[in-house]
Design an enzyme around this catalytic site. Structure first.
Site, PDB file in Angstrom:
ATOM      1  N   LYS A   1       4.957  -0.532  -4.432  1.00 39.97           N
ATOM      2  CA  LYS A   1       5.230  -1.055  -3.094  1.00 39.97           C
ATOM      3  C   LYS A   1       6.739  -1.056  -2.868  1.00 39.97           C
ATOM      4  O   LYS A   1       7.465  -1.874  -3.418  1.00 39.97           O
ATOM      5  CB  LYS A   1       4.703  -2.481  -2.899  1.00 39.97           C
ATOM      6  CG  LYS A   1       4.618  -2.788  -1.397  1.00 39.97           C
ATOM      7  CD  LYS A   1       4.854  -4.235  -1.002  1.00 39.97           C
ATOM      8  CE  LYS A   1       6.280  -4.666  -0.920  1.00 39.97           C
ATOM      9  NZ  LYS A   1       7.082  -4.092   0.172  1.00 39.97           N
TER      10      LYS A   1
ATOM     11  N   GLU B   1      25.123 -14.551  -5.120  1.00 39.71           N
ATOM     12  CA  GLU B   1      25.207 -13.131  -4.805  1.00 39.71           C
ATOM     13  C   GLU B   1      25.235 -12.940  -3.281  1.00 39.71           C
ATOM     14  O   GLU B   1      24.345 -13.420  -2.579  1.00 39.71           O
ATOM     15  CB  GLU B   1      23.993 -12.407  -5.385  1.00 39.71           C
ATOM     16  CG  GLU B   1      24.006 -10.915  -5.117  1.00 39.71           C
ATOM     17  CD  GLU B   1      22.710 -10.233  -5.566  1.00 39.71           C
ATOM     18  OE1 GLU B   1      21.623 -10.748  -5.256  1.00 39.71           O
ATOM     19  OE2 GLU B   1      22.810  -9.181  -6.213  1.00 39.71           O
TER      20      GLU B   1
ATOM     21  N   CYS C   1      23.500  -4.159  -7.067  1.00 38.54           N
ATOM     22  CA  CYS C   1      23.273  -5.333  -7.917  1.00 38.54           C
ATOM     23  C   CYS C   1      24.272  -5.410  -9.065  1.00 38.54           C
ATOM     24  O   CYS C   1      24.640  -6.488  -9.508  1.00 38.54           O
ATOM     25  CB  CYS C   1      21.853  -5.302  -8.466  1.00 38.54           C
ATOM     26  SG  CYS C   1      21.486  -3.784  -9.366  1.00 38.54           S
TER      27      CYS C   1
HETATM   28  P1  NAD Z   1      13.674  -8.996  -2.219  1.00 42.16           P
HETATM   29  O1  NAD Z   1      13.446  -9.865  -3.406  1.00 42.16           O
HETATM   30  O2  NAD Z   1      13.740  -9.619  -0.894  1.00 42.16           O
HETATM   31  O3  NAD Z   1      12.526  -7.881  -2.113  1.00 42.16           O
HETATM   32  C1  NAD Z   1      12.233  -7.004  -3.170  1.00 42.16           C
HETATM   33  C2  NAD Z   1      10.817  -6.502  -3.034  1.00 42.16           C
HETATM   34  O4  NAD Z   1       9.912  -7.588  -3.168  1.00 42.16           O
HETATM   35  C3  NAD Z   1      10.506  -5.863  -1.675  1.00 42.16           C
HETATM   36  O5  NAD Z   1       9.672  -4.749  -1.869  1.00 42.16           O
HETATM   37  C4  NAD Z   1       9.757  -6.953  -0.949  1.00 42.16           C
HETATM   38  O6  NAD Z   1       8.890  -6.466   0.035  1.00 42.16           O
HETATM   39  C5  NAD Z   1       8.991  -7.587  -2.083  1.00 42.16           C
HETATM   40  N1  NAD Z   1       8.556  -8.966  -1.842  1.00 42.16           N
HETATM   41  C6  NAD Z   1       9.142  -9.909  -1.067  1.00 42.16           C
HETATM   42  N2  NAD Z   1       8.441 -11.050  -1.120  1.00 42.16           N
HETATM   43  C7  NAD Z   1       7.401 -10.833  -1.947  1.00 42.16           C
HETATM   44  C8  NAD Z   1       6.326 -11.643  -2.412  1.00 42.16           C
HETATM   45  N3  NAD Z   1       6.191 -12.913  -2.033  1.00 42.16           N
HETATM   46  N4  NAD Z   1       5.453 -11.101  -3.272  1.00 42.16           N
HETATM   47  C9  NAD Z   1       5.566  -9.817  -3.683  1.00 42.16           C
HETATM   48  N5  NAD Z   1       6.562  -9.004  -3.266  1.00 42.16           N
HETATM   49  C10 NAD Z   1       7.466  -9.508  -2.413  1.00 42.16           C
HETATM   50  O7  NAD Z   1      14.985  -8.170  -2.560  1.00 42.16           O
HETATM   51  P2  NAD Z   1      15.758  -7.144  -1.606  1.00 42.16           P
HETATM   52  O8  NAD Z   1      16.473  -7.920  -0.555  1.00 42.16           O
HETATM   53  O9  NAD Z   1      14.841  -6.049  -1.221  1.00 42.16           O
HETATM   54  O10 NAD Z   1      16.822  -6.517  -2.630  1.00 42.16           O
HETATM   55  C11 NAD Z   1      18.053  -7.079  -2.918  1.00 42.16           C
HETATM   56  C12 NAD Z   1      18.025  -7.815  -4.232  1.00 42.16           C
HETATM   57  O11 NAD Z   1      17.603  -6.942  -5.276  1.00 42.16           O
HETATM   58  C13 NAD Z   1      19.405  -8.298  -4.645  1.00 42.16           C
HETATM   59  O12 NAD Z   1      19.288  -9.586  -5.207  1.00 42.16           O
HETATM   60  C14 NAD Z   1      19.826  -7.300  -5.697  1.00 42.16           C
HETATM   61  O13 NAD Z   1      20.800  -7.739  -6.608  1.00 42.16           O
HETATM   62  C15 NAD Z   1      18.522  -7.044  -6.368  1.00 42.16           C
HETATM   63  N6  NAD Z   1      18.569  -5.794  -7.125  1.00 42.16           N
HETATM   64  C16 NAD Z   1      18.557  -5.851  -8.496  1.00 42.16           C
HETATM   65  C17 NAD Z   1      18.642  -4.684  -9.247  1.00 42.16           C
HETATM   66  C18 NAD Z   1      18.638  -4.712 -10.757  1.00 42.16           C
HETATM   67  O14 NAD Z   1      18.458  -3.662 -11.364  1.00 42.16           O
HETATM   68  N7  NAD Z   1      18.834  -5.859 -11.387  1.00 42.16           N
HETATM   69  C19 NAD Z   1      18.723  -3.453  -8.587  1.00 42.16           C
HETATM   70  C20 NAD Z   1      18.748  -3.435  -7.191  1.00 42.16           C
HETATM   71  C21 NAD Z   1      18.659  -4.614  -6.477  1.00 42.16           C
END
Ligand code: NAD
Length: 488
Positions: A183, A388, A291
């Site tokens: 997803k 962050e 990130c």
């Molecule tokens: P997010 O947590 O809002 O969403 C990530 C994913 O989770 C999306 O696909 C979203 O639709 C899904 N999601 C949201 N709520 C959910 C739920 N209740 N149940 C299941 N799935 C759900 O994150 P974002 O805003 O898309 O991305 C940014 C974040 O990701 C930042 O914190 C960034 O640092 C982190 N990130 C981490 C890495 C790493 O490798 N550590 C890499 C890239 C991004």
């Protein structure tokens, strides 16, 4: 339902906006808008899954699992290598769509980011084939560790660098013999759909790889709660990670999470200052939506004045603009909501008395641009130091000695990455060991050997990806013992 699904043209590429389930394109009654941060225009109306479509996708993955698992590492590797070749063949098309969908710089996408997706599949094909089951004799038995494919896996990914980050999870899952339901994030869903097309071209059996499009709280939540899953792998924010971890725990399903970062970039007085300054200014790349970025600049007092002066000059060199243009170095933010979030951090910092040294406002390059912003916090407890931002906002602090450098570096709840600039091997080793981060770079950044572990400490991650660490996660490790002499 049709083999092609509802297609839209994005950057000259026909992209399906439907789900991909059991080898078929599947629509939903409801759709959500996908807005390009590059043009501000709607580029697609994407199928919006509810529980029924999610259930169908997990069942497809479940049904496809036995055959895929039985194929063995070599058979699966052939598919993965074909997919890697196709990604390279379609590199420019994938880059063009990803650029429109999330506004990453087109030249980086073309030169390295999409290719990294191909590398993910190729590396995991090689690693899975190279794995040797450990066997030995002890206590009168012949022992063997067997790696058994775990079952259907859910992969949930964020909106930044979606192709690279999705393939980084999908590749080890498939190589290990799991089937996958991916997803992607709702702000940048399109490259996952193109990946699905390529799995068809690569001859993957139906149901081995599935894509569910939808909103996190609906499709994502329904997916991670599904009882037929055997693994859940997530990349995104710690807030969502907690929710997904709870859902996985309910079903007693192993869960891995790569989450946010607030990495320090430490510059010691013995560092190559030119290199350190250039690296600090690079942390604004992709508008800071990275990130791993070193967003807390920690500079030794003795060189702070010179570092800061040079840093301003380096930041001046940035060109905000259209990510499709070669000269652009800073692209727009992904979404108006995200811009407002970034803005909120800076406004609160200003109100709390942190010093906004430069930037601190929207940029006039376009609707979704924010100026590269540098903040000298009034205290290490400032929100902008501790949380962050995920935008073009860096903080600048100084330290006297190694002890203070480490104390500041380790003062947040995060622990994903750290960048150190020093000319001393001893210091590189001391500070490298002392900083609380899953990935530490000394005098470089973002170089990745894919066999090394990758992940975060603290709220930045649970578990490790990379190399055999990921293959073990997507496997059930089994101990087999046979009494010696009892079989012939
Ligand atoms: P997010 O947590 O809002 O969403 C990530 C994913 O989770 C999306 O696909 C979203 O639709 C899904 N999601 C949201 N709520 C959910 C739920 N209740 N149940 C299941 N799935 C759900 O994150 P974002 O805003 O898309 O991305 C940014 C974040 O990701 C930042 O914190 C960034 O640092 C982190 N990130 C981490 C890495 C790493 O490798 N550590 C890499 C890239 C991004």
């Amino acid at each position: 339902m049709s083999a092609q699904g509802e297609r839209v043209e994005v950057a000259g590429v026909a992209v399906s906006t439907d789900h991909f389930i059991g080898g078929d394109r599947v629509a939903s009654e409801r759709r959500f808008d996908d807005i390009s941060p590059v043009t501000g225009e709607k580029i697609a109306e994407v199928a919006r899954a509810g529980e029924a479509e999610v259930d169908r996708a997990v069942r497809a993955a479940h049904d496809a699992f036995p055959e895929w698992a039985a194929l063995g590492p070599e058979g699966r590797a052939e598919h993965l290598r074909r997919l890697a070749d196709l990604i390279e063949e379609h590199n420019d098309r994938l880059a063009a769509v990803e650029c429109m969908d999330m506004a990453m710089l087109l030249r980086s996408l073309r030169a390295r980011v999409i290719r990294r997706g191909a590398r993910n599949f190729r590396s995991y094909a090689d690693l899975a084939v190279a794995y040797e089951e450990r066997d030995w004799r002890s206590q009168g038995t012949w022992n063997r560790v067997q790696r058994m494919p775990a079952g259907p896996a859910a992969v949930i990914t964020p909106w930044n660098a979606p192709f690279m980050l999705s393939t980084w999870k999908v590749a080890p899952a498939l190589a290990a013999g799991c089937t996958v339901v991916l997803k992607p994030a709702e702000w940048s869903p399109l490259s996952a759909s193109l990946l699905a097309d390529l799995t068809v071209e690569a001859g993957f059996p139906p149901g081995v790889f599935n894509v569910i499009q939808g909103i996190g709280e609906e499709a994502g939540a329904a997916l991670v709660a599904h009882p037929l899953l055997r693994r859940v792998s997530f990349t995104g924010s710690p807030e969502t990670g907690r929710l997904i971890g709870q859902a996985a725990a309910k079903n007693l399903v192993p869960f891995t999470a790569e989450m946010g970062g607030k990495g320090p970039l430490l510059v010691f007085e013995d560092a190559d200052l030119d290199a350190a300054v250039a690296q600090a200014a690079n942390q604004y790349d992709d508008s800071g939506q990275v990130c791993l970025a070193g967003t807390r600049l920690l500079v030794q007092e003795s060189i702070a004045a010179e570092f800061t002066e040079r840093l301003h000059a380096a930041i001046d060199e940035h060109v905000l603009g259209d990510p499709r243009e070669d000269e652009t170095t800073i692209s727009p933010l992904i979404h108006p909501d995200h811009l407002a979030r970034v803005e909120g951090f800076v406004e609160r910092a200003r109100e709390a008395g942190d010093r906004i040294v430069r930037g601190g406002r929207r940029a006039d390059a376009g609707e979704l641009f924010y100026e590269p912003t540098l903040i000298e916090p009034r205290s290490n407890d400032s929100e902008v130091v501790q949380r962050e931002v995920f935008g073009p906002v860096l903080t600048l602090q100084t330290f006297r000695d190694e002890a203070e450098a480490v104390e500041l570096a380790n003062s947040t709840e995060y622990g994903l990455s750290a960048i150190i600039y020093t000319g001393s091997m001893g210091r590189a080793d001391r500070i490298g060991r002392a900083v609380r981060a899953g990935v530490v770079w000394v005098n470089t950044f973002l170089v990745r050997d894919l066999t090394a572990p990758f992940g975060g400490m603290g709220i930045s991650g649970i578990g490790r990806e990379g190399g055999d660490y990921a293959l073990d996660f997507y496997s059930d490790l089994k101990s087999l013992q046979i009494r010696e002499g009892s079989v012939s």
